[in-house]
Design a protein around this motif. Structure first.
Motif, PDB file in Angstrom:
ATOM      1  N   SER A 107       0.905  -1.187  -0.001  1.00 13.69           N
ATOM      2  CA  SER A 107      -0.313   0.084   0.154  1.00 13.69           C
ATOM      3  C   SER A 107       0.723   1.341  -0.142  1.00 13.69           C
ATOM      4  O   SER A 107      -0.099   2.201  -0.202  1.00 13.69           O
ATOM      5  CB  SER A 107      -1.056   0.121   1.288  1.00 13.69           C
ATOM      6  OG  SER A 107       0.285  -0.259   2.511  1.00 13.69           O
ATOM      7  N   TYR A 108       1.959   1.350   0.706  1.00 15.71           N
ATOM      8  CA  TYR A 108       2.640   2.274   1.044  1.00 15.71           C
ATOM      9  C   TYR A 108       2.752   3.101   1.573  1.00 15.71           C
ATOM     10  O   TYR A 108       2.810   4.043   1.685  1.00 15.71           O
ATOM     11  CB  TYR A 108       3.417   2.890  -0.896  1.00 15.71           C
ATOM     12  CG  TYR A 108       3.845   2.351  -2.224  1.00 15.71           C
ATOM     13  CD1 TYR A 108       5.672   2.038  -2.047  1.00 15.71           C
ATOM     14  CD2 TYR A 108       2.742   1.664  -2.826  1.00 15.71           C
ATOM     15  CE1 TYR A 108       6.128   1.182  -2.889  1.00 15.71           C
ATOM     16  CE2 TYR A 108       3.370   0.632  -4.212  1.00 15.71           C
ATOM     17  CZ  TYR A 108       5.102   1.194  -3.539  1.00 15.71           C
ATOM     18  OH  TYR A 108       6.113  -0.391  -4.833  1.00 15.71           O
ATOM     19  N   LEU A 109       2.305   2.985   2.508  1.00 13.53           N
ATOM     20  CA  LEU A 109       1.669   3.444   3.467  1.00 13.53           C
ATOM     21  C   LEU A 109       2.309   3.518   4.756  1.00 13.53           C
ATOM     22  O   LEU A 109       2.826   2.660   5.062  1.00 13.53           O
ATOM     23  CB  LEU A 109       0.190   3.246   4.072  1.00 13.53           C
ATOM     24  CG  LEU A 109      -0.710   3.551   3.041  1.00 13.53           C
ATOM     25  CD1 LEU A 109      -2.371   2.908   4.015  1.00 13.53           C
ATOM     26  CD2 LEU A 109      -0.778   4.709   2.926  1.00 13.53           C
ATOM     27  N   VAL A 110       2.738   4.632   5.532  1.00 13.36           N
ATOM     28  CA  VAL A 110       3.263   4.736   6.426  1.00 13.36           C
ATOM     29  C   VAL A 110       3.135   4.734   7.627  1.00 13.36           C
ATOM     30  O   VAL A 110       2.004   4.862   7.855  1.00 13.36           O
ATOM     31  CB  VAL A 110       4.583   5.667   6.736  1.00 13.36           C
ATOM     32  CG1 VAL A 110       5.059   6.349   7.808  1.00 13.36           C
ATOM     33  CG2 VAL A 110       5.448   6.222   5.484  1.00 13.36           C
ATOM     34  N   SER A 111       3.647   3.924   8.695  1.00  9.34           N
ATOM     35  CA  SER A 111       2.722   3.472  10.016  1.00  9.34           C
ATOM     36  C   SER A 111       3.803   3.449  10.836  1.00  9.34           C
ATOM     37  O   SER A 111       5.083   3.254  10.550  1.00  9.34           O
ATOM     38  CB  SER A 111       2.436   2.136  10.083  1.00  9.34           C
ATOM     39  OG  SER A 111       2.893   1.023  10.046  1.00  9.34           O
ATOM     40  N   PHE A 112       3.594   3.993  12.493  1.00  8.78           N
ATOM     41  CA  PHE A 112       4.056   4.275  13.138  1.00  8.78           C
ATOM     42  C   PHE A 112       3.622   3.492  14.401  1.00  8.78           C
ATOM     43  O   PHE A 112       2.459   3.317  14.794  1.00  8.78           O
ATOM     44  CB  PHE A 112       3.772   5.699  13.594  1.00  8.78           C
ATOM     45  CG  PHE A 112       4.679   6.399  14.674  1.00  8.78           C
ATOM     46  CD1 PHE A 112       6.067   6.333  14.847  1.00  8.78           C
ATOM     47  CD2 PHE A 112       4.316   7.139  16.062  1.00  8.78           C
ATOM     48  CE1 PHE A 112       6.967   6.909  16.103  1.00  8.78           C
ATOM     49  CE2 PHE A 112       4.744   7.146  17.020  1.00  8.78           C
ATOM     50  CZ  PHE A 112       6.083   7.510  16.769  1.00  8.78           C
ATOM     51  N   GLU A 113       4.490   2.532  14.977  1.00 15.17           N
ATOM     52  CA  GLU A 113       4.699   2.132  16.699  1.00 15.17           C
ATOM     53  C   GLU A 113       5.243   2.574  17.229  1.00 15.17           C
ATOM     54  O   GLU A 113       6.221   2.372  17.621  1.00 15.17           O
ATOM     55  CB  GLU A 113       5.002   0.445  16.139  1.00 15.17           C
ATOM     56  CG  GLU A 113       5.509  -0.323  18.011  1.00 15.17           C
ATOM     57  CD  GLU A 113       3.397  -0.530  17.426  1.00 15.17           C
ATOM     58  OE1 GLU A 113       3.714  -0.430  18.912  1.00 15.17           O
ATOM     59  OE2 GLU A 113       3.139  -1.297  16.586  1.00 15.17           O
ATOM     60  N   GLU A 114       4.738   3.000  18.472  1.00 13.76           N
ATOM     61  CA  GLU A 114       5.448   4.238  19.136  1.00 13.76           C
ATOM     62  C   GLU A 114       5.486   3.463  20.385  1.00 13.76           C
ATOM     63  O   GLU A 114       6.842   3.969  20.692  1.00 13.76           O
ATOM     64  CB  GLU A 114       3.895   4.777  19.896  1.00 13.76           C
ATOM     65  CG  GLU A 114       3.260   5.247  18.891  1.00 13.76           C
ATOM     66  CD  GLU A 114       1.661   6.194  20.471  1.00 13.76           C
ATOM     67  OE1 GLU A 114       0.957   7.193  19.769  1.00 13.76           O
ATOM     68  OE2 GLU A 114       2.321   6.351  21.412  1.00 13.76           O
TER      69      GLU A 114
END
Length: 136
Positions: A107-114
């Motif tokens: 998807s080329y979506l950036v995700s963030f794992e806090e």
């Protein structure tokens, strides 16, 4: 009950070459993870440390380090991603030292794992739309 906390340790020159952090395990039964460090012998140093253990043992360990001359500060900021500003360019993904920021290959979506973030703030500097922000 064990818990985890992140602290910033400031080493004065006279303590920079002593194995004081190892004493947290040996004397207080704490587990630690060095998230980031810059220490040279006979110079001031800085270390971002995650400490895991019983809260009262954590306090005893930190008091021990303070008695040895180390400066101790709680990591007082968190990083957050503002979804409305992010256009998923991935500039932050390549600079993140812990893998807290990832890009989905389909998807080329950036995700963030806090939970993986160490608040180094490199992502803030790299983001062209200011989608990454430090909360103080």
């Amino acid at each position: 009950m064990t818990s985890s906390r992140k602290v910033v340790l400031r080493f004065p020159p006279q303590a920079a070459n002593q194995p004081l952090v190892c004493e947290l395990s040996l004397k207080f039964g704490l587990v630690f993870n060095i998230l980031r460090a810059s220490i040279s012998p006979h110079r001031e140093g800085l270390m971002l440390l995650e400490i895991v253990g019983e809260p009262d043992r954590q306090e005893e360990g930190l008091r021990y380090l303070a008695d040895k001359g180390l400066g101790i500060e709680a990591l007082s900021q968190d990083i957050r991603k503002i979804e409305e500003r992010c256009f998923h360019c991935g500039a932050c993904v390549g600079v993140c030292p812990t893998g807290a920021l990832t890009c989905d290959r389909e998807s080329y979506l950036v995700s963030f794992e806090e939970k993986q973030c160490i608040a180094c703030e490199i992502c803030i500097l790299s983001c062209p739309t200011h989608a990454m922000e430090a909360l103080i």
